[in-house]
Design an enzyme around this catalytic site. Sequence first.
Site, PDB file in Angstrom:
ATOM      1  N   GLY A  43       0.836  -1.200   0.000  1.00 40.77           N
ATOM      2  CA  GLY A  43       0.000   0.000   0.000  1.00 40.77           C
ATOM      3  C   GLY A  43       0.862   1.238   0.000  1.00 40.77           C
ATOM      4  O   GLY A  43       1.788   1.345   0.800  1.00 40.77           O
ATOM      5  N   ASN A 115      -6.075  -5.187   7.310  1.00 39.89           N
ATOM      6  CA  ASN A 115      -5.879  -5.561   5.910  1.00 39.89           C
ATOM      7  C   ASN A 115      -6.957  -6.575   5.553  1.00 39.89           C
ATOM      8  O   ASN A 115      -7.142  -7.547   6.272  1.00 39.89           O
ATOM      9  CB  ASN A 115      -4.486  -6.196   5.736  1.00 39.89           C
ATOM     10  CG  ASN A 115      -4.312  -6.874   4.378  1.00 39.89           C
ATOM     11  OD1 ASN A 115      -3.701  -7.924   4.276  1.00 39.89           O
ATOM     12  ND2 ASN A 115      -4.843  -6.296   3.333  1.00 39.89           N
ATOM     13  N   GLY A 116      -7.656  -6.332   4.459  1.00 38.04           N
ATOM     14  CA  GLY A 116      -8.674  -7.274   4.028  1.00 38.04           C
ATOM     15  C   GLY A 116      -9.964  -6.574   3.679  1.00 38.04           C
ATOM     16  O   GLY A 116      -9.981  -5.366   3.415  1.00 38.04           O
ATOM     17  N   TYR A 255       1.794 -12.960  -6.774  1.00 34.48           N
ATOM     18  CA  TYR A 255       2.167 -11.578  -7.069  1.00 34.48           C
ATOM     19  C   TYR A 255       2.320 -10.636  -5.858  1.00 34.48           C
ATOM     20  O   TYR A 255       3.273  -9.882  -5.787  1.00 34.48           O
ATOM     21  CB  TYR A 255       1.137 -10.989  -8.040  1.00 34.48           C
ATOM     22  CG  TYR A 255       1.279  -9.501  -8.247  1.00 34.48           C
ATOM     23  CD1 TYR A 255       2.419  -8.966  -8.848  1.00 34.48           C
ATOM     24  CD2 TYR A 255       0.294  -8.618  -7.812  1.00 34.48           C
ATOM     25  CE1 TYR A 255       2.564  -7.596  -9.019  1.00 34.48           C
ATOM     26  CE2 TYR A 255       0.435  -7.245  -7.987  1.00 34.48           C
ATOM     27  CZ  TYR A 255       1.566  -6.742  -8.593  1.00 34.48           C
ATOM     28  OH  TYR A 255       1.715  -5.395  -8.755  1.00 34.48           O
TER      29      TYR A 255
END
Length: 480
Positions: A43, A115-116, A255
């Site tokens: 981020g 996060n999520g 990735y």
Amino acid sequence: MHGEDTWHGDRPKEECGVVGIWTPGSQAARAAFFSLQALQHRGQESAGIAVNGGGQVTMRKGMGLVGAVFTDLSDLQGEMAIGHTRYSTTGASVLANAQPIHCVSTVGEIAVAHNGNLVNTKELRDELIAEGADLQTTADSEVIAQLLVRNLHLGVVNAVAVVMKRIQGAYAVTVLTPDMVLGFRDPHGVRPMVVGRLAEGFIVASESCAFVPVGAELINEVGPGEVVIIDQNGLRMAQAAPPQAHNLCLFEMIYFARPDSRMYGSLIYDARERMGMELAVEKPADADIVVPVPDSGVPAAIGYSRVSGIPFCEGMMKNRYIHRTFIQPDQRMRELGVRMKLSPLEDRIRHKRIVLVDDSIVRATTTRQIVKMLLDQGAKEVHVRITAPPIKHPCFYGIDMASTKELAAATMTEKQICNHVGATSLGYLSIAGAVRAVGRPASEFCLACFDGRYPIAVPKELSKMAFEEGAVGELATVKV
Ligand code: SF4
């Protein structure tokens, strides 16, 4: 905005990195800062750190890269800290949505970093508003923070257990109280979280690469539904919610995660190299050189080269210093597209039959530009090989993809995509091949964007929105 976002690359985007740390005898904000820098790839739009000192939680956050937000840490004194680095879709990229989120009640105060993405945000927000909550942001993360603070009278660990019963979706969360750091992970373990040991103290973070700059050693992954409790007594782990089938996001391995992180016991770099090896077996090509799309395609290209016997060759250079920016390119620069970021090494490309190895195709805009760039530089053939299986479905668990109708593989056949990007041939790694490369059974992954089977049920309303709009994480919250 998405469709033309070649400036930032046509990549799925991770939605955050989190850290929580206890450094007895020294300033935790400093360690959190360096760990957050290691999580910068997760981020790049905002960053924040909260510390506890003198029985209080203090916090600072701002827009931009970690190094730009924090040039001085003198106001962040304390031995415990949590930190957050955030990616968000364009509309909601405002400071109010930066994290950590600070919540105070008559019982206590907490700071929360998440996060999520939750899939039942609307329902929970409606309930909170009905109870009189004054929600300050559009983020589902604030829902988690509000629910936690409302249950603090139960004790913070019990409050986590109660909240985990209510929230549904993917989450890796760190929490700071005046005397504790917590980390917890959703019962399916979709988003990653690991715990480590410092010479003095402990750390919990999205990825183990966050441990390296602070000299921490990996202890273990935080299990699905597990909570990590770090306080003056040290480290404890408890099962806060019954674990479900573990469904780590396969895209982390392909990735998102940094190649030097470890997940499921594998070094990510090695897993990607093995994906390239599988790809060479499944989708061979007759060519002169194997060229990676830097940087993420490098390990897979090495693997492809090793198995195929075709020499590995760097055919383009990446400008590593381009990050998300609010300065927009002018029209001429837009036409140059991918060249803002990737620069071809002409002499290595000219007259060559190239296997081009990349990690994923989302809308295919960038792939098309890269193929064109290589052909313009005199490449004879470009055989595109992709380590992510075709992405046909949206993500509801914290990854910003395109809307379903923008996903190349959802709307075109492989042959059509091949023509669209102007490649000589196109080959994707199969789901089975990607999973084999990681060395764990398919049942241990979330594969939903590839096979449409969502391990955590997604409300109909949300999936309808994703078809039209994409960017589920943000819309799910903005809409309510
Ligand atoms: S849907 Fe795809 S990107 Fe989203 S969590 Fe699952 S595997 Fe990862």
